[in-house]
Design a protein around this motif. Structure first.
Motif, PDB file in Angstrom:
ATOM      1  N   LEU A 256       0.862  -1.188   0.000  1.00 44.82           N
ATOM      2  CA  LEU A 256       0.000   0.000   0.000  1.00 44.82           C
ATOM      3  C   LEU A 256       0.895   1.233   0.000  1.00 44.82           C
ATOM      4  N   PHE A 257       0.401   2.331  -0.582  1.00 45.16           N
ATOM      5  CA  PHE A 257       1.175   3.573  -0.578  1.00 45.16           C
ATOM      6  C   PHE A 257       1.103   4.149   0.831  1.00 45.16           C
ATOM      7  N   GLN A 258       2.282   4.263   1.437  1.00 44.12           N
ATOM      8  CA  GLN A 258       2.353   4.563   2.870  1.00 44.12           C
ATOM      9  C   GLN A 258       1.881   5.974   3.213  1.00 44.12           C
ATOM     10  N   HIS A 259       1.936   6.874   2.238  1.00 38.28           N
ATOM     11  CA  HIS A 259       1.602   8.272   2.528  1.00 38.28           C
ATOM     12  C   HIS A 259       0.132   8.563   2.269  1.00 38.28           C
ATOM     13  N   LEU A 260      -0.625   7.547   1.902  1.00 37.18           N
ATOM     14  CA  LEU A 260      -2.039   7.760   1.582  1.00 37.18           C
ATOM     15  C   LEU A 260      -2.922   6.912   2.491  1.00 37.18           C
ATOM     16  N   SER A 261      -4.110   7.448   2.797  1.00 34.16           N
ATOM     17  CA  SER A 261      -5.066   6.689   3.597  1.00 34.16           C
ATOM     18  C   SER A 261      -5.647   5.566   2.742  1.00 34.16           C
ATOM     19  N   ALA A 262      -6.416   4.691   3.402  1.00 30.50           N
ATOM     20  CA  ALA A 262      -6.967   3.537   2.693  1.00 30.50           C
ATOM     21  C   ALA A 262      -7.737   3.974   1.453  1.00 30.50           C
ATOM     22  N   VAL A 263      -8.645   4.944   1.641  1.00 33.69           N
ATOM     23  CA  VAL A 263      -9.478   5.324   0.506  1.00 33.69           C
ATOM     24  C   VAL A 263      -8.648   6.050  -0.557  1.00 33.69           C
ATOM     25  N   GLU A 264      -7.633   6.823  -0.121  1.00 31.36           N
ATOM     26  CA  GLU A 264      -6.768   7.515  -1.085  1.00 31.36           C
ATOM     27  C   GLU A 264      -5.927   6.526  -1.895  1.00 31.36           C
ATOM     28  N   ASN A 265      -5.530   5.422  -1.247  1.00 29.50           N
ATOM     29  CA  ASN A 265      -4.818   4.380  -1.977  1.00 29.50           C
ATOM     30  C   ASN A 265      -5.649   3.883  -3.150  1.00 29.50           C
TER      31      ASN A 265
ATOM     32  N   LEU B 236     -16.162   5.693  -5.463  1.00 29.73           N
ATOM     33  CA  LEU B 236     -15.709   4.362  -5.869  1.00 29.73           C
ATOM     34  C   LEU B 236     -14.896   3.708  -4.753  1.00 29.73           C
ATOM     35  N   GLY B 237     -14.015   4.506  -4.119  1.00 27.23           N
ATOM     36  CA  GLY B 237     -13.191   3.994  -3.028  1.00 27.23           C
ATOM     37  C   GLY B 237     -14.047   3.444  -1.894  1.00 27.23           C
ATOM     38  N   LEU B 238     -15.060   4.217  -1.520  1.00 25.60           N
ATOM     39  CA  LEU B 238     -15.913   3.765  -0.407  1.00 25.60           C
ATOM     40  C   LEU B 238     -16.702   2.520  -0.800  1.00 25.60           C
TER      41      LEU B 238
END
Ligand SMILES: Nc1ncnc2c1ncn2[C@@H]1O[C@H](COP(=O)(O)OP(=O)(O)O)[C@@H](O)[C@H]1O
Ligand SMILES: [Mg+2]
Lengths: 249, 247
Positions: B94-103, B122-124
């Motif tokens: 996972l991209f460490q600098h982004l939250s779950a939904v931002e990933n 879409l993320g949600l």
């Protein structure tokens, strides 16, 4: 000692000018220094060997000689090859090139600190190389790079005083000239010291602000209400303790 | 197998690193909606085979055919190909600098040009699909391994891939978290997502796989329907390997 005289110096046009020149030299040199560092850091990853040899030569030259020597060299020696810059730009060029050599190392280690898997994950999503650099690698590298880079920036504020040897009217030269003209070393240098401290404090606070801006969790906590005067004071204190810690030059 | 239902084909794929030949002429066909589980000893080339499919490792010889087009000839099309192929890694990545939904939002926004609001919706939606809608604003280091892997699955799904590749998705997880990840994968497989999965979770293989492929030393030694494979009709080496991982 006369406190009135310190205040008088502090508010005088010549000191203000000196402080402005110091700030200007610092900011311009930092801009070109970071730019040079970024280019060198990317050039070090180029496959074409001659490019890498050039970067090694650059780093060897600028890290292997005193920055004071570089300033004097550019100002005094280059004109004999018909390459002329005025004192201000000679100082800026020397400081920028020198800074670039140190920034390159910082930026390179920042880029390398982002694990290879992050790039691969971006690739697997169909992202382009540039997109991966911009949205995945750089934001993560920035958080690693910012503390040492902030130290370099504060270091530059202090190193910039060296340009007074080539008669750039910076804060130190103004203070020194005023002091010897009026025979008031204590007051003149105190006024200069206050300016330097003021400038470095602003830099430290800017560094602290940038670090927390880049830390998404801190940002979220702040949005949730960590804003009171005590929180602000605590942040400034930590930024003073952590910033400008170890400057090599 | 008719041409229409075949989505992916590897034809005589070789992969050589310097002087080490890791894949020695692999052939694999995957039909639409099919789930294939790839097993084999460590170092046999499973990850490399998977990475050849989306050209993270271009084959040294042989070809990759996706939806009827040879894609391994010209690597300039690789970015485009990878939009259609989701990949999930052993270490989540996972991209460490982004939250779950931002990933989940990043690739739809930067690759497909989706608006931020649409990407967020879409993320949600995808976080609900992997059963962790409440973790949308958490960062990777605030999530358990199982949750991270489910976000990684959602991130891959955000590109609406036509096939999902999993490389040992549960082998970095604590035992109690394996189930939640396998459940999500099984649901996707049952909904008809075409899947190629490297795993040693034989329970998952029995439940979800249509076929089991066994690799050893860079070669595919067995490729059999799941019932046949577990019904004792697999070849000898595969049987031996199976008994090793089951005990
Ligand atoms: N990028 C690479 N460079 C050199 N050798 C590699 C590389 N990737 C994998 N290998 C080698 O290829 C072999 C197969 O690796 P891998 O595909 O990861 O096997 P598996 O996933 O089945 O354990 C191993 O011997 C590994 O060391
Ligand atoms: Mg592997």
């Amino acid at each position: 000692m006369s406190l009135d005289l310190v205040v008088q110096y502090l508010t005088s046009q010549s000191f203000l000018n000196g402080a402005w020149i110091t700030l200007l030299i610092t900011l311009v040199s930092l801009f070109f220094g970071v730019l040079a560092g970024f280019i060198i850091a990317l050039a070090q990853q180029v496959r074409f060997a001659p490019v890498r040899v050039l970067t090694v030569l650059y780093l060897w030259l600028f890290r292997g000689t005193p920055v004071l020597f570089q300033i004097i060299f550019i100002y005094n020696v280059l004109p004999s090859f018909d390459i002329r810059f005025n004192a201000f730009w000679s100082g800026v060029i020397a400081l920028s090139l020198n800074e670039g050599a140190y920034m390159a190392e910082i930026i390179r280690s920042g880029l390398q600190s982002v694990k290879k898997g992050q790039r691969v994950a971006g690739q697997a999503l169909g992202m382009s190389r540039l997109s991966i650099l911009r949205w995945i690698i750089m934001p993560q590298a920035a958080r690693i790079v910012l503390p040492p880079m902030g130290n370099q920036m504060i270091g530059m504020l202090k190193t910039s005083a060296l340009v007074s040897v080539i008669a750039v009217q910076d804060l130190l030269l103004v203070a020194n000239q005023t002091a010897s003209a009026d025979f008031r070393y204590f007051e003149a240098l105190t006024a200069a010291g206050i300016y330097y401290l003021g400038l470095t404090t602003i830099f430290m606070m800017a560094q602290g602000a940038m670090e927390s801006a880049l830390d998404p969790k801190l940002r979220r906590r702040r949005a949730a209400g960590d804003r009171g005067p005590r929180a602000v004071a605590r942040r400034i204190l930590t930024s003073i303790q952590t910033a400008g810690g170890d400057n090599v030059r | 197998m008719s041409a229409e239902e075949k989505i992916l084909e590897l034809v005589d794929v070789y992969k050589t690193f310097d002087d080490l030949t890791v894949l020695k002429g692999c052939n694999l066909r995957v039909k639409k909606k099919e789930t294939v589980v790839l097993i084999g000893p460590s170092g046999s080339g499973k990850s490399t085979l998977l990475r050849c499919i989306n050209l993270l490792e271009p084959p040294s010889k042989g070809s990759v055919v996706f939806e009827g087009h040879e894609v391994s000839g010209d690597l300039r099309g690789a970015d485009k190909l990878r939009r259609d192929i989701g990949m999930v890694f052993q270490n989540f990545e996972l991209f460490q600098h982004l939250s779950a939904v931002e990933n989940i939002m990043l690739a739809p926004m930067k690759v497909l040009g989706m608006s931020k609001a649409d990407a967020h919706d879409l993320g949600l939606e995808l976080l609900r699909k992997v059963h962790i809608p409440e973790r949308a604003d958490h960062f990777p280091d605030e999530l358990s391994g199982g949750q991270q892997q489910r976000v990684a699955i959602a991130r891959a799904l955000a590109m609406r891939p036509k096939i999902m590749l999993y490389d040992e998705p549960t082998s970095a997880l604590d035992p109690e978290m394996i189930r939640e990840v396998l459940d999500v994968m099984t649901e996707l497989s049952n909904e008809g997502m075409t899947t190629v999965c490297v795993t040693h979770e034989m329970g998952f293989a029995r439940r979800a796989a249509d076929r089991i492929v066994f690799m050893e030393d860079g070669c595919i030694l067995e490729d059999a329907a799941t019932e046949e494979f577990f019904g004792g009709r697999a070849n000898e080496r595969a049987q031996k390997f199976l008994s090793q991982i089951l005990h």
